[in-house]
Motif scaffolding. Structure first.
Motif, PDB file in Angstrom:
ATOM      1  N   PRO A 290      -5.069   2.024  -1.790  1.00  0.00           N
ATOM      2  CA  PRO A 290      -4.310   2.449  -2.969  1.00  0.00           C
ATOM      3  C   PRO A 290      -2.899   1.865  -2.923  1.00  0.00           C
ATOM      4  O   PRO A 290      -2.266   1.842  -1.864  1.00  0.00           O
ATOM      5  CB  PRO A 290      -4.281   3.970  -2.857  1.00  0.00           C
ATOM      6  CG  PRO A 290      -5.400   4.316  -1.942  1.00  0.00           C
ATOM      7  CD  PRO A 290      -5.544   3.152  -1.004  1.00  0.00           C
ATOM      8  N   PRO A 291      -2.390   1.401  -4.064  1.00  0.00           N
ATOM      9  CA  PRO A 291      -1.068   0.764  -4.073  1.00  0.00           C
ATOM     10  C   PRO A 291       0.074   1.764  -4.143  1.00  0.00           C
ATOM     11  O   PRO A 291      -0.068   2.871  -4.657  1.00  0.00           O
ATOM     12  CB  PRO A 291      -1.110  -0.062  -5.361  1.00  0.00           C
ATOM     13  CG  PRO A 291      -1.965   0.758  -6.279  1.00  0.00           C
ATOM     14  CD  PRO A 291      -3.028   1.360  -5.382  1.00  0.00           C
ATOM     15  N   LEU A 292       1.214   1.340  -3.652  1.00  0.00           N
ATOM     16  CA  LEU A 292       2.464   2.042  -3.864  1.00  0.00           C
ATOM     17  C   LEU A 292       2.905   1.708  -5.290  1.00  0.00           C
ATOM     18  O   LEU A 292       2.783   0.568  -5.725  1.00  0.00           O
ATOM     19  CB  LEU A 292       3.517   1.560  -2.859  1.00  0.00           C
ATOM     20  CG  LEU A 292       4.896   2.188  -2.918  1.00  0.00           C
ATOM     21  CD1 LEU A 292       4.833   3.662  -2.542  1.00  0.00           C
ATOM     22  CD2 LEU A 292       5.845   1.439  -1.988  1.00  0.00           C
TER      23      LEU A 292
ATOM     24  N   PRO B 230       0.832  -1.207   0.000  1.00  0.00           N
ATOM     25  CA  PRO B 230       0.000   0.000   0.000  1.00  0.00           C
ATOM     26  C   PRO B 230       0.864   1.253   0.000  1.00  0.00           C
ATOM     27  O   PRO B 230       2.071   1.205   0.290  1.00  0.00           O
ATOM     28  CB  PRO B 230      -0.780  -0.130   1.309  1.00  0.00           C
ATOM     29  CG  PRO B 230       0.174  -0.837   2.221  1.00  0.00           C
ATOM     30  CD  PRO B 230       0.927  -1.806   1.339  1.00  0.00           C
ATOM     31  N   GLU B 231       0.237   2.391  -0.307  1.00  0.00           N
ATOM     32  CA  GLU B 231       0.930   3.677  -0.190  1.00  0.00           C
ATOM     33  C   GLU B 231       1.589   3.759   1.186  1.00  0.00           C
ATOM     34  O   GLU B 231       1.043   3.270   2.174  1.00  0.00           O
ATOM     35  CB  GLU B 231      -0.067   4.827  -0.307  1.00  0.00           C
ATOM     36  CG  GLU B 231      -0.594   5.056  -1.689  1.00  0.00           C
ATOM     37  CD  GLU B 231      -1.567   6.232  -1.742  1.00  0.00           C
ATOM     38  OE1 GLU B 231      -1.820   6.882  -0.693  1.00  0.00           O
ATOM     39  OE2 GLU B 231      -2.095   6.489  -2.824  1.00  0.00           O
ATOM     40  N   GLY B 232       2.719   4.401   1.244  1.00  0.00           N
ATOM     41  CA  GLY B 232       3.411   4.590   2.517  1.00  0.00           C
ATOM     42  C   GLY B 232       4.307   3.436   2.917  1.00  0.00           C
ATOM     43  O   GLY B 232       4.935   3.485   3.969  1.00  0.00           O
TER      44      GLY B 232
ATOM     45  N   VAL C 139      -0.866   6.700  -6.417  1.00  0.00           N
ATOM     46  CA  VAL C 139      -1.891   6.733  -7.463  1.00  0.00           C
ATOM     47  C   VAL C 139      -3.001   7.688  -7.054  1.00  0.00           C
ATOM     48  O   VAL C 139      -3.496   7.633  -5.924  1.00  0.00           O
ATOM     49  CB  VAL C 139      -2.479   5.319  -7.682  1.00  0.00           C
ATOM     50  CG1 VAL C 139      -3.607   5.349  -8.703  1.00  0.00           C
ATOM     51  CG2 VAL C 139      -1.395   4.351  -8.110  1.00  0.00           C
ATOM     52  N   ARG C 140      -3.373   8.579  -7.943  1.00  0.00           N
ATOM     53  CA  ARG C 140      -4.479   9.509  -7.695  1.00  0.00           C
ATOM     54  C   ARG C 140      -5.391   9.510  -8.904  1.00  0.00           C
ATOM     55  O   ARG C 140      -4.909   9.441 -10.038  1.00  0.00           O
ATOM     56  CB  ARG C 140      -3.975  10.943  -7.475  1.00  0.00           C
ATOM     57  CG  ARG C 140      -3.240  11.138  -6.181  1.00  0.00           C
ATOM     58  CD  ARG C 140      -4.202  11.113  -4.991  1.00  0.00           C
ATOM     59  NE  ARG C 140      -3.495  11.184  -3.744  1.00  0.00           N
ATOM     60  CZ  ARG C 140      -3.153  10.127  -3.004  1.00  0.00           C
ATOM     61  NH1 ARG C 140      -3.476   8.928  -3.392  1.00  0.00           N
ATOM     62  NH2 ARG C 140      -2.540  10.277  -1.867  1.00  0.00           N
ATOM     63  N   PRO C 141      -6.720   9.628  -8.710  1.00  0.00           N
ATOM     64  CA  PRO C 141      -7.619   9.738  -9.861  1.00  0.00           C
ATOM     65  C   PRO C 141      -7.283  10.992 -10.672  1.00  0.00           C
ATOM     66  O   PRO C 141      -6.857  12.010 -10.115  1.00  0.00           O
ATOM     67  CB  PRO C 141      -9.004   9.871  -9.229  1.00  0.00           C
ATOM     68  CG  PRO C 141      -8.851   9.359  -7.835  1.00  0.00           C
ATOM     69  CD  PRO C 141      -7.434   9.644  -7.444  1.00  0.00           C
TER      70      PRO C 141
END
Length: 193
Positions: free
Chosen positions: A175-177, A104-106, A187-189
């Motif tokens: 959201p994935p890294l 995941p992010e982070g 990842v951002r829309p």
């Protein structure tokens, strides 16, 4: 007496005034681009960051991997590409199971850890991380995980393409890294600030 097979590569460089790196033609006449041109273009392709784990008689093994993809929903299957002579590649070949943990992010520190960045100070990559055991390989807390049994391993160049039938999923729905152009990304829309 066995005859050794030789591979012929013919260099095809651009003429004066033409742009681009040299290409290569294989023995069969197939044109292939220059390695450095390929690597530079691939730097601009975003990939999810995963930690592939496996479990066998030698205990758990894990490594950071970016070459991961879904393959089919019928049957549910994924593929990962692992360097053939790497510790994780050899372990998956022996164990015939693997788990893909989509970080995941982070989680860039975990990605660095399983890429071997801290092996000198902390050789046990699984030490002090939150994960649970499974028959395929450790499942990292917070990751979306695909536990797999190996269906096929296809060697191409320096890597093994490991096709796994998915036997269990942990869906973290986070959201994935990602990794692109030499750094971790999020990842951002489109249109989001």
């Amino acid at each position: 007496m066995t005859k050794e097979k030789t591979h012929l590569a013919i260099e095809l460089c651009p003429k004066d005034g033409m742009s681009g790196a040299c290409n290569f033609a294989t023995e069969a006449g197939q044109i292939m681009v220059d390695r450095s041109l390929f690597i530079e273009a691939m730097r601009h392709v975003a990939q999810s960051v995963t930690v592939v784990t496996t479990l066998g008689d030698d205990g758990p093994t894990g490594a950071t991997v970016s070459a991961f993809s879904s393959l089919s929903a019928d049957p549910p299957s994924v593929l990962v590409c692992l360097r053939s002579d790497s510790r994780i590649g050899l372990a998956v070949g022996r164990n015939r199971v693997f788990c893909v943990n989509v970080l995941p992010e982070g989680a860039s520190a975990l990605a660095g850890r399983f890429a071997g960045r801290f092996d000198a100070e902390e050789p046990d990559r699984f030490g002090a991380i939150d994960c649970r055991g499974s028959t395929s390989g450790p499942v990292i807390r917070g990751a979306t995980a695909f536990e797999c049994t190996v269906d096929q391993i296809i060697t191409h160049g320096s890597h093994d393409i490991c096709i796994g039938n998915v036997t269990a999923i942990t869906n973290a729905a986070t959201p994935p890294l990602t990794y692109m152009d030499g750094s971790f990304q999020v990842v951002r829309p489109e249109g989001a600030s």
